[in-house]
Design a protein around this motif. Structure first.
Motif, PDB file in Angstrom:
ATOM      1  N   GLU A 271      62.232  17.234 -37.391  1.00 58.02           N
ATOM      2  CA  GLU A 271      63.606  17.681 -37.588  1.00 58.02           C
ATOM      3  C   GLU A 271      64.587  16.521 -37.544  1.00 58.02           C
ATOM      4  OE1 GLU A 271      64.594  20.622 -34.733  1.00 58.02           O
ATOM      5  OE2 GLU A 271      63.361  22.194 -35.619  1.00 58.02           O
ATOM      6  N   LEU A 272      64.288  15.557 -36.695  1.00 57.76           N
ATOM      7  CA  LEU A 272      65.209  14.438 -36.520  1.00 57.76           C
ATOM      8  C   LEU A 272      64.410  13.193 -36.169  1.00 57.76           C
ATOM      9  CD1 LEU A 272      68.142  13.368 -36.203  1.00 57.76           C
ATOM     10  CD2 LEU A 272      67.994  13.995 -33.783  1.00 57.76           C
ATOM     11  N   VAL A 273      64.808  12.057 -36.730  1.00 61.75           N
ATOM     12  CA  VAL A 273      64.176  10.785 -36.408  1.00 61.75           C
ATOM     13  C   VAL A 273      65.210   9.688 -36.585  1.00 61.75           C
ATOM     14  CG1 VAL A 273      63.331  10.408 -38.767  1.00 61.75           C
ATOM     15  CG2 VAL A 273      62.189   9.277 -36.857  1.00 61.75           C
ATOM     16  N   SER A 274      65.205   8.713 -35.692  1.00 65.63           N
ATOM     17  CA  SER A 274      66.159   7.606 -35.804  1.00 65.63           C
ATOM     18  C   SER A 274      65.766   6.679 -36.950  1.00 65.63           C
ATOM     19  CB  SER A 274      66.225   6.842 -34.478  1.00 65.63           C
ATOM     20  OG  SER A 274      64.943   6.357 -34.122  1.00 65.63           O
ATOM     21  N   GLN A 275      66.801   5.989 -37.472  1.00 63.84           N
ATOM     22  CA  GLN A 275      66.573   5.145 -38.639  1.00 63.84           C
ATOM     23  C   GLN A 275      65.655   3.959 -38.344  1.00 63.84           C
ATOM     24  OE1 GLN A 275      67.574   5.693 -41.779  1.00 63.84           O
ATOM     25  NE2 GLN A 275      68.477   7.665 -41.126  1.00 63.84           N
ATOM     26  N   ASN A 276      65.571   3.567 -37.058  1.00 62.01           N
ATOM     27  CA  ASN A 276      64.744   2.395 -36.753  1.00 62.01           C
ATOM     28  C   ASN A 276      63.251   2.695 -36.790  1.00 62.01           C
ATOM     29  OD1 ASN A 276      64.690   3.980 -34.480  1.00 62.01           O
ATOM     30  ND2 ASN A 276      64.834   2.275 -33.028  1.00 62.01           N
ATOM     31  N   VAL A 277      62.869   3.910 -37.302  1.00 66.05           N
ATOM     32  CA  VAL A 277      61.453   4.184 -37.501  1.00 66.05           C
ATOM     33  C   VAL A 277      60.857   3.242 -38.541  1.00 66.05           C
ATOM     34  CG1 VAL A 277      61.740   5.889 -39.348  1.00 66.05           C
ATOM     35  CG2 VAL A 277      59.806   6.085 -37.784  1.00 66.05           C
ATOM     36  N   SER A 278      61.735   2.558 -39.263  1.00 62.99           N
ATOM     37  CA  SER A 278      61.265   1.606 -40.278  1.00 62.99           C
ATOM     38  C   SER A 278      60.450   0.474 -39.669  1.00 62.99           C
ATOM     39  CB  SER A 278      62.460   1.035 -41.046  1.00 62.99           C
ATOM     40  OG  SER A 278      63.356   0.399 -40.149  1.00 62.99           O
ATOM     41  N   GLN A 279      60.679   0.174 -38.358  1.00 60.11           N
ATOM     42  CA  GLN A 279      59.908  -0.897 -37.725  1.00 60.11           C
ATOM     43  C   GLN A 279      58.438  -0.523 -37.562  1.00 60.11           C
ATOM     44  OE1 GLN A 279      61.017  -1.522 -33.558  1.00 60.11           O
ATOM     45  NE2 GLN A 279      62.047   0.479 -33.596  1.00 60.11           N
ATOM     46  N   LEU A 280      58.128   0.789 -37.699  1.00 62.73           N
ATOM     47  CA  LEU A 280      56.737   1.229 -37.665  1.00 62.73           C
ATOM     48  C   LEU A 280      56.153   1.396 -39.067  1.00 62.73           C
ATOM     49  CD1 LEU A 280      56.915   3.919 -34.827  1.00 62.73           C
ATOM     50  CD2 LEU A 280      56.192   1.532 -34.651  1.00 62.73           C
ATOM     51  N   GLY A 281      56.951   0.993 -40.093  1.00 63.53           N
ATOM     52  CA  GLY A 281      56.446   1.032 -41.463  1.00 63.53           C
ATOM     53  C   GLY A 281      56.737   2.321 -42.193  1.00 63.53           C
ATOM     54  N   PHE A 282      57.656   3.173 -41.663  1.00 63.24           N
ATOM     55  CA  PHE A 282      57.964   4.443 -42.295  1.00 63.24           C
ATOM     56  C   PHE A 282      59.446   4.504 -42.637  1.00 63.24           C
ATOM     57  CE2 PHE A 282      54.307   5.239 -39.544  1.00 63.24           C
ATOM     58  CZ  PHE A 282      53.431   5.869 -40.410  1.00 63.24           C
ATOM     59  N   SER A 283      59.777   5.460 -43.492  1.00 65.52           N
ATOM     60  CA  SER A 283      61.164   5.711 -43.847  1.00 65.52           C
ATOM     61  C   SER A 283      61.601   7.012 -43.202  1.00 65.52           C
ATOM     62  CB  SER A 283      61.319   5.803 -45.368  1.00 65.52           C
ATOM     63  OG  SER A 283      62.596   6.288 -45.711  1.00 65.52           O
ATOM     64  N   ALA A 284      62.835   7.019 -42.643  1.00 62.66           N
ATOM     65  CA  ALA A 284      63.349   8.227 -42.002  1.00 62.66           C
ATOM     66  C   ALA A 284      63.472   9.367 -43.001  1.00 62.66           C
ATOM     67  CB  ALA A 284      64.698   7.929 -41.344  1.00 62.66           C
ATOM     68  N   ASP A 285      63.815   9.050 -44.264  1.00 63.84           N
ATOM     69  CA  ASP A 285      63.959  10.099 -45.279  1.00 63.84           C
ATOM     70  C   ASP A 285      62.638  10.808 -45.540  1.00 63.84           C
ATOM     71  OD1 ASP A 285      66.615   9.463 -45.492  1.00 63.84           O
ATOM     72  OD2 ASP A 285      66.314   8.047 -47.160  1.00 63.84           O
ATOM     73  N   ASP A 286      61.524  10.076 -45.462  1.00 59.53           N
ATOM     74  CA  ASP A 286      60.218  10.708 -45.687  1.00 59.53           C
ATOM     75  C   ASP A 286      59.936  11.783 -44.634  1.00 59.53           C
ATOM     76  OD1 ASP A 286      59.817   9.126 -47.883  1.00 59.53           O
ATOM     77  OD2 ASP A 286      58.654   7.599 -46.805  1.00 59.53           O
ATOM     78  N   PHE A 287      60.344  11.519 -43.397  1.00 59.47           N
ATOM     79  CA  PHE A 287      60.150  12.510 -42.337  1.00 59.47           C
ATOM     80  C   PHE A 287      61.131  13.676 -42.490  1.00 59.47           C
ATOM     81  CE2 PHE A 287      58.231   8.825 -40.153  1.00 59.47           C
ATOM     82  CZ  PHE A 287      57.050   9.394 -39.720  1.00 59.47           C
ATOM     83  N   MET A 288      62.409  13.373 -42.732  1.00 55.29           N
ATOM     84  CA  MET A 288      63.434  14.409 -42.789  1.00 55.29           C
ATOM     85  C   MET A 288      63.246  15.340 -43.985  1.00 55.29           C
ATOM     86  SD  MET A 288      65.193  13.796 -40.098  1.00 55.29           S
ATOM     87  CE  MET A 288      66.633  14.801 -40.366  1.00 55.29           C
ATOM     88  N   SER A 289      62.702  14.803 -45.076  1.00 55.28           N
ATOM     89  CA  SER A 289      62.473  15.632 -46.253  1.00 55.28           C
ATOM     90  C   SER A 289      61.225  16.496 -46.144  1.00 55.28           C
ATOM     91  CB  SER A 289      62.374  14.742 -47.499  1.00 55.28           C
ATOM     92  OG  SER A 289      61.223  13.890 -47.404  1.00 55.28           O
ATOM     93  N   GLY A 290      60.407  16.265 -45.140  1.00 56.81           N
ATOM     94  CA  GLY A 290      59.173  17.018 -44.974  1.00 56.81           C
ATOM     95  C   GLY A 290      57.997  16.420 -45.719  1.00 56.81           C
ATOM     96  N   LYS A 291      58.212  15.279 -46.343  1.00 58.96           N
ATOM     97  CA  LYS A 291      57.115  14.639 -47.060  1.00 58.96           C
ATOM     98  C   LYS A 291      56.009  14.209 -46.097  1.00 58.96           C
ATOM     99  CE  LYS A 291      56.198  10.786 -50.209  1.00 58.96           C
ATOM    100  NZ  LYS A 291      56.798   9.626 -50.931  1.00 58.96           N
TER     101      LYS A 291
END
Length: 761
Positions: A271-291
């Motif tokens: 449902e929610l993830v901070s933008q700094n998830v990029s440091q783990l190699g992911f994009s926040a939009d990928d999580f928020m969109s349900g991808k």
């Protein structure tokens, strides 16, 4: 009434208060009146019962006497008096002398109502000590007057209480309205009108004067004003919090902590993830969109474990938990993640979602794994040492303990941690100074072959003390304890074996050299005795040719002791021959046939022989010695030459008896303990006595040929030597001795056991 009390339209509380007051007052009025009426009713009924009692005690006997005298007038007079008692309405007397049931006298009328109390009394007259029933008195009382009076009482009480209750309720209602209700109405209007734009308006109540001590209404008004001020302050603080939250979000975005919120559904949609998830190699939009779901990034090998852990935490009712697992980024790189999760529940207590903070601790995990590996390696190394390793601090309290120490003492590290070293190893008292000196001077110290006496068994230990450099916990040392008992015994056995082998070779040579002249001596003595004997015809013939009386010559030699000398030479020769035979045992194995036997039977047979061995010269009787048997059941047989092993045990029993004969026991009894045990591939036999024991020098030389501590004529010193060779050379066994001066001796024999494989072969 509403205008009088200034009750506004829509006010409900005054009417409710009036109704409640009337209901409560009426209830307690009715309850009190009922209780009062019940008590009065009980009192009136009690008076009537007392009247019945008075009739029974005061009138019955008199009426019975008058009826016996047929004095009916006197009976009526008594009835008139009884009728005056409370509640009495009818009294009658029935004569029973002639079987009649009609009353002879009565007074009053029988009540027609149901509220009556009736009681009969037998009229008994005593004549010449005999009781004669002459009639019966019947008394009837009613409760009509009682109920009528109570009804009037109820009417008066209820009327007065109703008026009083109504007036009190009105007065209370007026007071409550004046003191409470009107102020509550003012407060309600104030709360309805207040909003964020007019928080500066203060709540003021219309009260006549200010009291020195505020009451509850004042406190409520003050609480409303405090709430207004708190709202003003909270709004200001909320604005500050919003600004702080905005800045915190900026900090989170720059921190290694990644904020997540995921649903309690299959795969854990985010449902929610901070933008700094990029440091783990992911994009926040990928999580928020349900991808991508949160469960998709968990390592496949850890997913089942993570799901089970989350389920276990939730079912146990935990609202917060921590766990560690691995995730995989889109490039296939593996991260170790530490997860701190809060369980979010709905109004029904069901899990709705999870909020958590995750951070990458891959490098820390690698360091922890390496540290754990090194710790395990060090622990396994220490535990694999056959040497006992004990770490102590400066106060000589235990802080390190390996597996060998645990196996030797039977105590775990948790049991000995912090315990003084000497409490666990009191035998180390002799090296206490060495340990302290090693800790103080930081130098290696050691001491060898320290005796440890455990349950009567003497073991020898080598001690080495390695000092530790100072640390935050202070100085300390590592104490290494090596069990060198077997090594010491093997050294003693090697020395003994070499000595015995050399002595055996010497004995064999000496035996062969001595045997020839000894045979000539014995042969010469035997020939001399034969040629001097008068019983041989040839001797008589030769003596006659020479003119000698052979009997006279024989008598002369007997009186002069020459024949005794010859017998002494013969006895000494035979004794020397026996010594030679024993010496020859050193140099050759027995060729006797071996059989499979149980050592228990051999021990018992040797005991039987020893009990029959009694000699006044030996000054001991084996029958007075107490025998204690400690045989292990199910021992395998041993392959032995039975007569030789029997000779060994018999020799040990004789030696024990001779040794114990020289000790004063007092109340204690001389005792020989026989013990058998399975000892690996050997059968262990122990023969232990409580005699005077041996010192170290005697113990080391006990198996040497011709070495004896007995007086001349009581032993040759060959018994244990021959026994030693029988066990070690003839039967491939071991022969050991343990003894301390004043504490008895223990001889240990280890014979090879017949294994199952040998039996099958």
């Amino acid at each position: 009434m509403a205008k009088f009390f200034r009750i506004r339209k829509g006010q409900v509380l005054p009417y409710k208060l009036l109704v409640y007051i009337l209901i409560c007052s009426s209830f307690f009025t009715v309850l009190g009146t009922s209780l009062q009426l019940y008590m009065e009713y009980r009192s009136d009924v009690s008076d009537i019962k007392k009247g019945f009692g008075q009739i029974e005690h005061s009138y019955v006997n008199t009426i019975a006497a008058s009826l016996w005298d047929i004095n009916i007038d006197h009976v009526k007079i008594q009835l008139e008096g009884a009728l005056k008692l409370p509640g009495m309405r009818y009294l009658e007397v029935v004569e029973m002398s002639f079987g009649s049931v009609d009353p002879v006298a009565f007074i009053g009328e029988v009540p027609k109502g149901k509220n009556v109390i009736e009681k009969s009394f037998p009229l008994i007259h005593i004549i010449d000590g005999k009781s004669v029933e002459v009639g019966q008195l019947r008394a009837v009382a009613d409760l009509d007057n009682v109920f009528n009076r109570l009804k009037m009482r109820v009417f008066v009480v209820l009327l007065t209480q109703a008026v009083k209750t109504f007036l009190v309720a009105l007065f209370i209602l007026m007071i409550i309205h004046y003191m409470i209700t009107r102020h509550l109405q003012t407060m309600a209007e104030y709360v309805q009108e207040i909003d964020i734009s007019n928080l500066d308006r203060k709540l003021v109540l219309n009260r006549r004067k200010r009291r020195s001590k505020p009451d509850e209404i004042d406190r409520v008004a003050e609480a409303f004003n405090d709430m207004r001020l708190n709202l003003i302050r909270d709004i200001a603080e909320r604005k500050k919090a919003e600004e702080a939250l905005r800045q915190s979000n900026m900090i989170v975005e720059k921190s290694p902590m990644v904020l997540f919120k995921w649903k309690h559904e299959k795969g854990w949609p985010v449902e929610l993830v901070s933008q700094n998830v990029s440091q783990l190699g992911f994009s926040a939009d990928d999580f928020m969109s349900g991808k991508i779901k949160y469960g998709d990034i968990v390592h496949p090998e850890d997913l089942a474990k993570v799901e089970a852990e989350v389920l276990g935490f939730v079912e146990s009712g935990m609202d917060h938990f921590n766990h560690e697992y691995r995730i995989i980024d889109p490039t296939g790189r593996v991260y170790w993640i530490a997860d701190s999760t809060v369980v979010v529940r709905d109004e029904d207590g069901q899990v709705a979602s999870y909020m958590g903070i995750t951070y990458d601790f891959t490098e820390k995990k690698a360091a922890e794994n390496e540290l754990a590996r090194l710790r395990n390696l060090l622990k396994n190394t220490i535990d694999s040492m056959p040497t006992i390793l004990v770490g102590v601090d400066e106060a000589l309290r235990i802080n390190q303990w390996n597996r060998s120490a645990e196996e030797d003492t039977g105590l775990s590290y948790e049991q000995v941690q912090g315990t003084l070293l000497l409490d666990v190893f009191p035998q180390l008292k002799v090296v206490l100074g060495l340990i302290q000196d090693s800790v103080e001077k930081l130098e290696l110290r050691e001491k060898n072959k320290i005796p440890f006496n455990t349950d009567g068994n003497v073991q020898y230990k080598n001690i080495k003390i390695y000092p530790l450099l100072g640390s935050e916990d202070g100085r300390g040392a590592v104490v290494l304890i090596d069990d060198v008992t077997m090594k010491s015994r093997l050294e003693d056995m090697m020395i003994q074996t070499e000595k015995m082998m050399s002595v055996g070779g010497l004995a064999a040579g000496m035996a062969h050299e001595i045997n020839n002249p000894l045979g000539a001596v014995l042969s010469g003595v035997q020939g001399t005795e034969r040629r001097l004997s008068p019983s041989l015809r040839k001797n008589v013939e030769v003596a006659a040719e020479l003119g000698l009386d052979l009997n006279k010559v024989h008598q002369y030699m007997d009186k002069r002791g020459i024949l005794g000398y010859l017998r002494g030479i013969s006895d000494a020769g035979r004794r020397a021959a026996a010594i030679v035979r024993n010496m020859l045992e050193f140099s050759r194995k027995s060729e006797s046939s071996r059989t499979q036997v149980q050592v228990r039977g051999i021990l018992e047979k040797a005991l039987s022989l020893a009990e029959n061995d009694y000699d006044l010269k030996k000054k001991y009787d084996f029958k007075v010695i107490e025998i204690q048997r400690d045989y292990e059941q199910g021992l395998p047989p041993v392959s032995i030459t039975e007569t030789e092993i029997e000779q060994v045990f018999l020799n040990l029993f004789k030696n024990a008896a001779q040794a114990m004969s020289g000790k004063e026991y007092g109340e204690e009894r001389p005792t020989v303990t026989l013990r058998t045990r399975r000892d690996g591939d050997f059968v262990r036999i122990e023969v232990e006595d409580n005699g005077p024991g041996m010192d170290e020098d005697v113990r080391k030389r006990v198996f040497e040929p011709f070495y004896t501590t007995k007086r001349v004529g009581l032993g040759t010193g060959l018994g244990l030597s021959v026994s030693y060779f029988i066990i070690t050379r003839n039967h491939e066994g071991e022969f050991l001795v343990e003894s301390e001066n004043g504490k008895g001796s223990k001889f240990i024999i280890r014979l090879p056991a017949q294994t199952r494989t040998e039996k099958k072969m």
